[in-house]
Design a protein around this motif. Sequence first.
Motif, PDB file in Angstrom:
ATOM      1  N   HIS A   1       6.561   5.341   1.829  1.00 18.49           N
ATOM      2  CA  HIS A   1       5.925   6.648   1.233  1.00 18.49           C
ATOM      3  C   HIS A   1       7.060   7.751   1.020  1.00 18.49           C
ATOM      4  CE1 HIS A   1       2.615   6.333   4.793  1.00 18.49           C
ATOM      5  NE2 HIS A   1       2.521   5.807   3.967  1.00 18.49           N
ATOM      6  N   ILE A   2       6.883   8.655   0.027  1.00 16.47           N
ATOM      7  CA  ILE A   2       7.659   9.536  -0.635  1.00 16.47           C
ATOM      8  C   ILE A   2       6.879  10.714  -1.208  1.00 16.47           C
ATOM      9  CG2 ILE A   2       7.465   8.515  -3.162  1.00 16.47           C
ATOM     10  CD1 ILE A   2      10.505   8.909  -3.361  1.00 16.47           C
ATOM     11  N   GLY A   3       7.804  11.743  -1.081  1.00 15.17           N
ATOM     12  CA  GLY A   3       7.315  13.175  -1.741  1.00 15.17           C
ATOM     13  C   GLY A   3       8.374  13.536  -2.681  1.00 15.17           C
ATOM     14  N   THR A   4       7.784  14.102  -3.656  1.00 15.70           N
ATOM     15  CA  THR A   4       8.431  14.602  -5.035  1.00 15.70           C
ATOM     16  C   THR A   4       7.969  15.902  -5.246  1.00 15.70           C
ATOM     17  OG1 THR A   4       7.143  13.199  -6.596  1.00 15.70           O
ATOM     18  CG2 THR A   4       9.207  12.331  -5.578  1.00 15.70           C
ATOM     19  N   GLY A   5       8.706  16.425  -6.319  1.00 14.10           N
ATOM     20  CA  GLY A   5       8.441  17.652  -7.200  1.00 14.10           C
ATOM     21  C   GLY A   5       9.102  18.864  -6.728  1.00 14.10           C
ATOM     22  N   SER A   6       9.330  19.847  -7.720  1.00  8.83           N
ATOM     23  CA  SER A   6      10.031  21.200  -7.441  1.00  8.83           C
ATOM     24  C   SER A   6       9.218  22.252  -6.673  1.00  8.83           C
ATOM     25  CB  SER A   6      10.507  21.350  -8.823  1.00  8.83           C
ATOM     26  OG  SER A   6       9.533  21.770  -9.736  1.00  8.83           O
ATOM     27  N   GLY A   7       8.034  22.069  -6.595  1.00  7.76           N
ATOM     28  CA  GLY A   7       7.176  23.088  -5.946  1.00  7.76           C
ATOM     29  C   GLY A   7       7.712  23.341  -4.492  1.00  7.76           C
ATOM     30  N   ASN A   8       7.162  24.545  -3.899  1.00 10.19           N
ATOM     31  CA  ASN A   8       7.408  24.976  -2.512  1.00 10.19           C
ATOM     32  C   ASN A   8       6.214  24.485  -1.905  1.00 10.19           C
ATOM     33  OD1 ASN A   8       9.944  26.175  -2.749  1.00 10.19           O
ATOM     34  ND2 ASN A   8       8.808  28.235  -3.711  1.00 10.19           N
ATOM     35  N   GLY A   9       5.258  23.903  -2.355  1.00  8.40           N
ATOM     36  CA  GLY A   9       3.696  23.424  -1.793  1.00  8.40           C
ATOM     37  C   GLY A   9       4.245  22.164  -0.747  1.00  8.40           C
ATOM     38  N   THR A  10       3.354  22.319   0.500  1.00  9.60           N
ATOM     39  CA  THR A  10       3.928  21.288   1.364  1.00  9.60           C
ATOM     40  C   THR A  10       3.565  19.939   0.921  1.00  9.60           C
ATOM     41  OG1 THR A  10       3.759  22.809   3.442  1.00  9.60           O
ATOM     42  CG2 THR A  10       3.379  20.531   3.764  1.00  9.60           C
TER      43      THR A  10
ATOM     44  N   ALA B   1       0.799  -1.143  -0.050  1.00 13.22           N
ATOM     45  CA  ALA B   1      -0.087   0.102  -0.153  1.00 13.22           C
ATOM     46  C   ALA B   1       0.808   1.094   0.073  1.00 13.22           C
ATOM     47  CB  ALA B   1      -0.960  -0.119   1.073  1.00 13.22           C
ATOM     48  N   GLY B   2       1.705   1.356  -1.058  1.00 14.26           N
ATOM     49  CA  GLY B   2       2.466   2.570  -1.043  1.00 14.26           C
ATOM     50  C   GLY B   2       1.655   3.850  -1.418  1.00 14.26           C
ATOM     51  N   CYS B   3       2.510   4.915  -0.942  1.00 12.49           N
ATOM     52  CA  CYS B   3       1.645   6.271  -1.326  1.00 12.49           C
ATOM     53  C   CYS B   3       2.943   7.349  -1.621  1.00 12.49           C
ATOM     54  CB  CYS B   3       1.212   6.922  -0.008  1.00 12.49           C
ATOM     55  SG  CYS B   3       0.392   8.203  -0.080  1.00 12.49           S
ATOM     56  N   GLY B   4       2.723   8.015  -2.890  1.00 17.05           N
ATOM     57  CA  GLY B   4       3.550   9.384  -3.025  1.00 17.05           C
ATOM     58  C   GLY B   4       2.799  10.424  -3.378  1.00 17.05           C
ATOM     59  N   VAL B   5       3.319  11.661  -3.068  1.00 17.01           N
ATOM     60  CA  VAL B   5       2.730  12.800  -3.259  1.00 17.01           C
ATOM     61  C   VAL B   5       3.912  13.584  -3.908  1.00 17.01           C
ATOM     62  CG1 VAL B   5       1.063  12.718  -1.040  1.00 17.01           C
ATOM     63  CG2 VAL B   5       3.435  13.777  -0.856  1.00 17.01           C
ATOM     64  N   HIS B   6       2.916  14.442  -4.937  1.00 17.39           N
ATOM     65  CA  HIS B   6       4.049  15.383  -5.945  1.00 17.39           C
ATOM     66  C   HIS B   6       3.546  16.699  -6.173  1.00 17.39           C
ATOM     67  CE1 HIS B   6       6.506  15.979  -9.284  1.00 17.39           C
ATOM     68  NE2 HIS B   6       5.672  16.517  -9.756  1.00 17.39           N
ATOM     69  N   THR B   7       4.209  17.609  -5.862  1.00 13.90           N
ATOM     70  CA  THR B   7       3.691  18.976  -6.330  1.00 13.90           C
ATOM     71  C   THR B   7       4.742  19.805  -6.911  1.00 13.90           C
ATOM     72  OG1 THR B   7       2.720  21.160  -5.595  1.00 13.90           O
ATOM     73  CG2 THR B   7       4.348  19.925  -3.926  1.00 13.90           C
ATOM     74  N   ASP B   8       4.381  20.490  -7.815  1.00 15.52           N
ATOM     75  CA  ASP B   8       5.463  21.598  -8.564  1.00 15.52           C
ATOM     76  C   ASP B   8       4.934  22.916  -8.578  1.00 15.52           C
ATOM     77  OD1 ASP B   8       7.222  19.615  -9.617  1.00 15.52           O
ATOM     78  OD2 ASP B   8       5.616  18.894 -11.313  1.00 15.52           O
ATOM     79  N   ASP B   9       3.971  23.115  -7.645  1.00  7.57           N
ATOM     80  CA  ASP B   9       3.490  24.541  -7.207  1.00  7.57           C
ATOM     81  C   ASP B   9       3.647  24.813  -6.021  1.00  7.57           C
ATOM     82  OD1 ASP B   9       1.316  23.434  -6.311  1.00  7.57           O
ATOM     83  OD2 ASP B   9       0.269  23.417  -8.103  1.00  7.57           O
ATOM     84  N   ASP B  10       2.957  25.834  -5.385  1.00  7.94           N
ATOM     85  CA  ASP B  10       3.126  26.460  -4.080  1.00  7.94           C
ATOM     86  C   ASP B  10       1.958  25.962  -3.191  1.00  7.94           C
ATOM     87  OD1 ASP B  10       5.395  27.739  -4.411  1.00  7.94           O
ATOM     88  OD2 ASP B  10       4.590  29.603  -5.089  1.00  7.94           O
ATOM     89  N   ALA B  11       1.013  24.862  -3.924  1.00  5.64           N
ATOM     90  CA  ALA B  11      -0.123  24.355  -3.224  1.00  5.64           C
ATOM     91  C   ALA B  11       0.351  23.145  -2.500  1.00  5.64           C
ATOM     92  CB  ALA B  11      -1.213  24.220  -4.032  1.00  5.64           C
TER      93      ALA B  11
END
Length: 305
Positions: free
Chosen positions: A129-138, A95-105
């Motif tokens: 669990h992993i977080g990726t993306g170049s944005g500043n959003g949490t 049950a893996g989970c990944g969150v990604h954001t390239d913006d400030d949201a």
Amino acid sequence: MNKITDELLRLVSDFKGSFKGAFNIREDGQCAGRQSTKNIRIESKTDAPGLVIRIQPGTKGESVYIPACVTHGDLDDLVYNDFYVGQDADVVIVAGCGVHTDDDAEARHNGIHRFFLEPGAHVVYKEKHIGTGSGNGTKRIDPVTDAVLSENSYLEMDTVQIRGVDSTFRRTTAKLAAGARLLVRERIMTDGDEIAKTDFEVTLEGEGSGVDLISRSVAQGNSFQEFRSSIKGQNRCTGHSECDAILVDHGTVNAIPALEASHVDAELIHEAAIGKIAGEQIMKLRTLGLTEEEAEEKIISGFLK
């Protein structure tokens, strides 16, 4: 299924273009693919977002994949998944989970999983669990796990936070009947200003029940981690919690154990060790040709295995 989802799936669930057996892929709050098998049925909940997974008694050697991906900011994904594992079944749940954001949201996933194990059931539950993306959003992941283990059942939880998650609060509760066993292996890496909090509450109700909670973590940069564990022994039982942490730079770790024995034959133990990497370990690896940074990375990698 978009490209970001494909990349996240490969990181958190060993995805290689397809899954074998039963699976449900959740992308930005929607189903991006689903398959049931003869012995494992996956259906949508009727009263809330999420799934009902029913595993037939006696099912052996099958796996269930239920990864969830958030691929952009300004999304708060909440899902409720219920697992009903039949008597004497022996399965693996991924049950893996990944969150990604390239913006400030903010991008957030909150998975609430409930496990109901019938007598003799055996489950290995894997979660990355992993977080990726170049944005500043949490990037936030806040999982909740609630497990009810019937007589002589077994649940093994292997949970890993790889990197990039700005904030996580992981809550796990479990109640164990006679002869039931729970094993939890938790590994967490934080860096920068990331925050990771873990809260375990396990009640050993049945005679001969037992739990092992093992947490290993590395806090780098200015990150903060908190490990709370509460084991309640209400019968002849065994309970053990262990928190080992490495501090790097200005990282901070709090370990807050609680043991509550209400039976004369309840045996409960807690161990904790928090500190920096030993200098002699660095020196030994440097004599083999590694730089100080490479030596540190090698030690951390081995510690979190």
